[in-house]
Scaffold this motif. Structure first.
Motif, PDB file in Angstrom:
ATOM      1  N   HIS A 107      -4.871  -1.184  -2.430  1.00  0.00           N
ATOM      2  CA  HIS A 107      -4.396  -1.616  -0.946  1.00  0.00           C
ATOM      3  C   HIS A 107      -3.079  -2.339  -1.580  1.00  0.00           C
ATOM      4  O   HIS A 107      -3.216  -3.292  -2.575  1.00  0.00           O
ATOM      5  CB  HIS A 107      -5.903  -1.658  -0.006  1.00  0.00           C
ATOM      6  N   HIS A 111      -9.246  -0.616   9.881  1.00  0.00           N
ATOM      7  CA  HIS A 111      -8.791  -1.096   9.422  1.00  0.00           C
ATOM      8  C   HIS A 111      -8.152  -2.573  10.643  1.00  0.00           C
ATOM      9  O   HIS A 111      -7.913  -2.364  11.466  1.00  0.00           O
ATOM     10  CB  HIS A 111      -6.914  -0.927   8.650  1.00  0.00           C
ATOM     11  N   ASP A 166      -2.879   2.220   1.295  1.00  0.00           N
ATOM     12  CA  ASP A 166      -3.848   2.740   0.369  1.00  0.00           C
ATOM     13  C   ASP A 166      -3.956   3.747  -0.701  1.00  0.00           C
ATOM     14  O   ASP A 166      -3.436   5.016  -0.016  1.00  0.00           O
ATOM     15  CB  ASP A 166      -5.614   3.408   1.484  1.00  0.00           C
ATOM     16  N   HIS A 174      -9.822   2.799  -4.527  1.00  0.00           N
ATOM     17  CA  HIS A 174      -8.895   2.673  -3.882  1.00  0.00           C
ATOM     18  C   HIS A 174      -8.232   1.878  -3.969  1.00  0.00           C
ATOM     19  O   HIS A 174      -8.995   0.285  -3.794  1.00  0.00           O
ATOM     20  CB  HIS A 174      -8.570   3.036  -2.235  1.00  0.00           C
ATOM     21  N   HIS A 199      -2.862  -2.834   7.905  1.00  0.00           N
ATOM     22  CA  HIS A 199      -2.593  -1.217   8.558  1.00  0.00           C
ATOM     23  C   HIS A 199      -1.491  -0.820   9.570  1.00  0.00           C
ATOM     24  O   HIS A 199      -1.639  -0.481  10.528  1.00  0.00           O
ATOM     25  CB  HIS A 199      -2.642  -0.306   8.496  1.00  0.00           C
TER      26      HIS A 199
HETATM   27 ZN   LIG Z   1      -6.404  -1.116   3.110  1.00  0.00          ZN
END
Ligand SMILES: [Zn+2]
Length: 342
Positions: A329, A224, A234, A327, A227
């Motif tokens: 975020h 990443h 995520d 996913h 993060h």
């Molecule tokens: Zn992410």
């Protein structure tokens, strides 16, 4: 010899600081510390353990423990113990910490090491001449998080995390790797609450898989870019038919559970603590259509969803970014405890 001594002194200071931090953190978790700190809440219609956790800013795991509950399913009019979180009580200035000058120390190096700015080091130490530092001189620092509170520091793309809390598996949320699941207490509690809220309303809903938040002290977490400061997470999407996914899986309009995903995102956005969410543009369409079907107007959805304005239009809390078909975020806002946060 003098050098070794100074180094030892520094280590002792650091250990004392860490012990202090651990102590204040465990004090905050000690429910039995003072009985007058308990408060109670009678559950009303429409409330879930998740919404109550969010309201009182406590963790789902705490609510389960304090009330000796085994699941998030509670009857209306139950009375719950809900102690309000230490975290929300007035933000105090971080405690001063003394760094003893060693050979080779510069204000720049000290600032970098403690996660503060050079200007701050200068402001806290006006008597010291940065070009003439001497061994043994004491530098006063106000380190974020020295009071035991979790602090997101700096940018999500280059910040740090102080006193991060490791998110654990709770009802509705399955944590894959605890070592990568550190966030500020506020962020972790919000996520737990949102997962529990969905599970309380749809008992057959599967747990979501929690991918990365941040590592313990923040900083780089490959692959990443963000993060880094405990404000990103995520999460997998809810799959239609309550299918529990073993891992991150690409979604389609057919498999995407717009009902539960919309509910969770709305709960989080309504907390006022979400900066944005990356959701692939193709999956925003079912969210939009579902929201219309339950009575939202296009005007109401405008600030929430980028759809239908096109994936390149920079608008809406929920917006497109490549790589987010399997996913979501979520970037949380800066909280009252956070420092230099942006
Ligand atoms: Zn992410």
């Amino acid at each position: 010899m003098g050098q070794t001594h100074k180094r030892l002194e520094f280590v002792v200071l650091l250990v004392a600081l860490l012990l202090g931090m651990a102590q204040s953190a465990s004090a905050a978790n000690d429910v039995n510390a003072e009985s007058d700190e308990f408060s109670y809440h009678q559950v009303n219609d429409g409330e879930t353990l998740g919404t109550i956790a969010m309201h009182y800013q406590v963790g789902i795991d705490q609510l389960l423990e304090w009330n000796d509950l085994e699941s998030v399913h509670i009857e209306p009019e139950t009375t719950l113990v809900v102690k309000s979180s230490e975290e929300v009580r007035g933000s105090s200035e971080p405690l001063p910490v003394i760094h003893v000058i060693r050979r080779g120390d510069t204000f720049e190096g000290i600032a970098r090491r403690y996660g503060v700015t050079i200007r701050q080091v200068q402001r806290w130490n006006r008597r010291l001449n940065p070009r003439r530092l001497q061994l043994g001189q004491q530098v006063r620092l106000h380190i974020p998080g020295a009071d035991g509170k979790s602090v997101s520091y700096g940018r999500a793309n280059g910040g740090r995390l102080y006193n991060g809390v490791a998110m654990q598996t709770t009802p509705g949320m399955r944590v894959r790797n605890v070592a990568r699941s550190y966030g500020t207490r506020r962020v972790v509690q919000l996520l737990q609450a949102a997962g529990a809220d969905v599970q309380a309303r749809w008992p057959d809903a599967p747990d979501l898989i929690v991918g990365s938040l941040s590592v313990r002290n923040g900083g780089r977490l490959r692959p990443h870019r963000s993060h880094q400061s405990g404000r990103d997470v995520d999460l997998t999407y809810y799959h239609r038919g309550n299918v529990a996914l073993p891992d991150f899986r690409n979604m389609s309009v057919e498999t995407f559970d717009a009902v539960k995903n919309w509910h969770m995102y709305k709960v989080l956005i309504d907390s006022g603590q979400v900066e944005y969410m990356f959701v692939d543009y193709r999956l925003q369409k079912p969210l939009y259509e579902y929201a219309l079907s339950i009575g939202y107007t296009p005007e109401e959805l405008e600030p929430l969803l980028q759809y239908p304005r096109g994936r390149n239009v920079s608008a809406g809390i929920i917006r497109h970014s490549r790589g987010h078909l399997n996913h979501v975020h979520i970037r949380f806002t800066c909280g009252p405890q956070d420092r230099n946060c942006h």
